[in-house]
Design a protein around this motif. Structure first.
Motif, mmCIF file in Angstrom:
data_model
loop_
_atom_site.group_PDB
_atom_site.id
_atom_site.type_symbol
_atom_site.label_atom_id
_atom_site.label_comp_id
_atom_site.label_asym_id
_atom_site.label_seq_id
_atom_site.Cartn_x
_atom_site.Cartn_y
_atom_site.Cartn_z
ATOM 1 N N UNK A 57 0.808 -1.229 0.000
ATOM 2 C CA UNK A 57 0.000 0.000 0.000
ATOM 3 C C UNK A 57 0.836 1.272 0.000
ATOM 4 N N UNK A 58 2.160 1.133 -0.057
ATOM 5 C CA UNK A 58 3.015 2.323 0.002
ATOM 6 C C UNK A 58 2.812 3.239 -1.196
ATOM 7 N N UNK A 59 2.417 2.670 -2.327
ATOM 8 C CA UNK A 59 2.247 3.496 -3.533
ATOM 9 C C UNK A 59 0.963 4.316 -3.502
ATOM 10 N N UNK A 64 -0.951 10.412 -7.001
ATOM 11 C CA UNK A 64 -1.233 11.783 -7.420
ATOM 12 C C UNK A 64 0.032 12.444 -7.960
ATOM 13 N N UNK A 65 1.185 12.090 -7.419
ATOM 14 C CA UNK A 65 2.447 12.637 -7.920
ATOM 15 C C UNK A 65 2.762 12.078 -9.297
ATOM 16 N N UNK A 265 -9.291 8.537 -0.159
ATOM 17 C CA UNK A 265 -8.757 9.879 -0.417
ATOM 18 C C UNK A 265 -9.725 10.771 -1.188
ATOM 19 N N UNK A 266 -10.461 10.186 -2.145
ATOM 20 C CA UNK A 266 -11.436 10.980 -2.903
ATOM 21 C C UNK A 266 -12.576 11.437 -1.995
ATOM 22 N N UNK A 267 -13.026 10.549 -1.095
ATOM 23 C CA UNK A 267 -14.083 10.931 -0.163
ATOM 24 C C UNK A 267 -13.608 12.031 0.780
ATOM 25 N N UNK A 268 -12.374 11.908 1.268
ATOM 26 C CA UNK A 268 -11.824 12.942 2.144
ATOM 27 C C UNK A 268 -11.716 14.270 1.408
ATOM 28 N N UNK A 277 -1.742 14.041 1.577
ATOM 29 C CA UNK A 277 -1.393 12.618 1.575
ATOM 30 C C UNK A 277 -1.204 12.108 3.004
ATOM 31 N N UNK A 278 -0.858 12.997 3.921
ATOM 32 C CA UNK A 278 -0.699 12.594 5.317
ATOM 33 C C UNK A 278 -2.054 12.244 5.925
ATOM 34 N N UNK A 279 -3.079 13.058 5.637
ATOM 35 C CA UNK A 279 -4.411 12.789 6.180
ATOM 36 C C UNK A 279 -4.939 11.463 5.648
ATOM 37 N N UNK A 280 -4.803 11.235 4.335
ATOM 38 C CA UNK A 280 -5.272 9.985 3.749
ATOM 39 C C UNK A 280 -4.505 8.793 4.322
#
Length: 428
Positions: A57-59, A64-65, A265-268, A277-280
């Motif tokens: 899951x690291x990717x 987004x980058x 991430x899209x929902x957030x 990316x930290x919040x997700x």
């Protein structure tokens, strides 16, 4: 954790009946040390599982980058994800059988090497093709560790520590899965050259896992079983119900967490208006931290109770997901993620415990592979379908439809477990 001398021994016999589908049962001795390994090795044996699941899951926070630098659509992103599932399922068709025949190390060492190669490709990726290859390699490595790696933990633990082995193997998986996006999210926003840094750190973790496997006190089977090397993994005849119960609770749980990883991430972004990316990564980490903690909390309960609770937790997760997207509530969305984590954690622990207790050690890797095939197929199909559906009808409606469908599957799973509670024996 010190080794307990009062833990009840869950004796596992080696039935002589044939395998499901006419495949003969293995006749070789299990790949275990002749005497119990020190307790620290039971924990160390779980480390390769954690290290590979960090990579799995690291990717996620980094796409987004790559989308910004390489330039590709959300549809292409779905294709990249699909190749991870292709590698994973393909690996599960082979790795469990090979591990039970040749040993755990001949499967784990190539898988970890492939994971390191995936890190190198991720760190230097400049095209969609490179990302596809890296995700394919990652999927193959994950398939190997959920079959051979988890079985190796049981081998090292020995007959008297099967509950501990199931607990550590399951927790190693979910903890690594949560640590990956958190680590990548923090590093990608705090350090230069984020992709190089993230996968450089992960390469070091994998190198330590390789050292652990090289010194792991497991031995090759005395004899190899006959039959096809590539096949849909299964369990010995008479263990089909245990496998079915495990999948009934585990599949909805891991599908729920896969949805949070893919569309969380899209929902957030829609609810919070943030692309951090930290919040997700933090939400994903909290979800899998809940999956880890709940397994320690329920480890002494009866297996049917654990499985039922896992299915109920997944059901509640989908109810809160629907409420979250309909009311645009961030706290409710976080509650949904935490419930999804506890649902996967309990379903996974219950399923692994049933197999550890009932399947002979020389066929355990294949049984683990069968459990994960049953879980990962819906976990790959349903979230991807929800993504395409969200493009067509909107994220709120897409998430609502997904939640309704998965809630129905979780309810069915709980009913299956409850209906069979008198048909599968529990150890004293």
């Amino acid at each position: 954790m010190s080794e307990s001398r009062t833990m009840p021994v869950e004796a596992v016999g080696e039935p002589q009946n044939p395998r499901v589908g006419g495949r003969s049962q293995a006749s070789g001795s299990p790949e275990t040390s002749p005497s119990p390994a020190p307790a620290r090795w039971v924990w160390l044996a779980a480390w390769p599982v954690t290290a590979v699941f960090v990579l799995s899951n690291a990717a996620t926070p980094l796409y987004v980058l790559w989308q910004r630098d390489i330039g590709f659509s959300k549809g292409t992103l779905t294709v990249i994800f699909a190749f991870y599932i292709v590698g994973l399922i393909g690996s599960l068709l082979v790795s469990g059988v090979v591990s039970d025949r040749l040993g755990r190390k001949p499967v784990l060492l190539p898988a970890l090497t492939l994971a390191v190669a995936a890190c190198v490709i991720f760190a230097t990726a400049s095209s969609v093709a490179a990302l596809i290859v890296a995700r394919l390699f990652t999927g193959i490595a994950v398939g190997a560790v959920v079959s051979a790696g988890m079985a190796a933990v049981t081998d090292v633990a020995g007959q008297g520590r099967k509950r501990l082995a199931a607990l550590l193997a399951s927790c190693a998986m979910v903890f690594g899965a949560g640590l990956g996006p958190l680590l990548a999210g923090i590093l990608s926003e705090r350090v230069p050259a984020p992709t190089v840094t993230v996968f450089g750190v992960e390469s070091v973790l994998l190198a330590t896992a390789i050292l652990a496997v090289l010194r792991m006190p497991v031995r090759r089977p005395a004899k190899a079983a006959k039959g096809a090397w590539v096949r849909v993994p299964g369990v010995p005849r008479g263990n089909g119900l245990q496998l079915t119960l495990g999948i009934a609770a585990f599949a909805p749980g891991i599908t729920a967490t896969s949805f949070v990883l893919s569309l969380g991430p899209s929902l957030l972004s829609g609810l919070l208006g943030t692309t951090s990316r930290i919040v997700a990564g933090a939400m994903a980490f909290a979800m899998f931290l809940a999956a880890t903690g709940v397994q320690f909390a329920v480890q002494k309960l009866r297996r049917h109770t654990i499985l039922t609770a896992g299915a109920v937790s997944t059901t509640l997760s989908m109810i809160t997901l629907i409420i979250a997207v309909q009311t645009s509530s961030v706290p409710v969305l976080i509650a949904s993620a935490l419930l999804a984590g506890t649902g996967q954690g309990m379903g996974q622990l219950g399923g692994l415990s049933l197999l550890n207790h009932s399947v002979p050690p020389q066929q355990l890797a294949e049984a683990n592979a069968a459990l994960n095939v049953g879980g990962y197929i819906p976990a790959g199909i349903l979230p991807v379908s929800a993504g395409y559906l969200s493009d067509a009808v909107g994220l709120t409606n897409g998430a609502t439809i997904f939640g309704t469908v998965l809630m129905g599957l979780a309810v069915i799973g709980s009913l299956v477990v409850v209906a069979s509670r008198h048909r599968v024996s529990e150890p004293a």
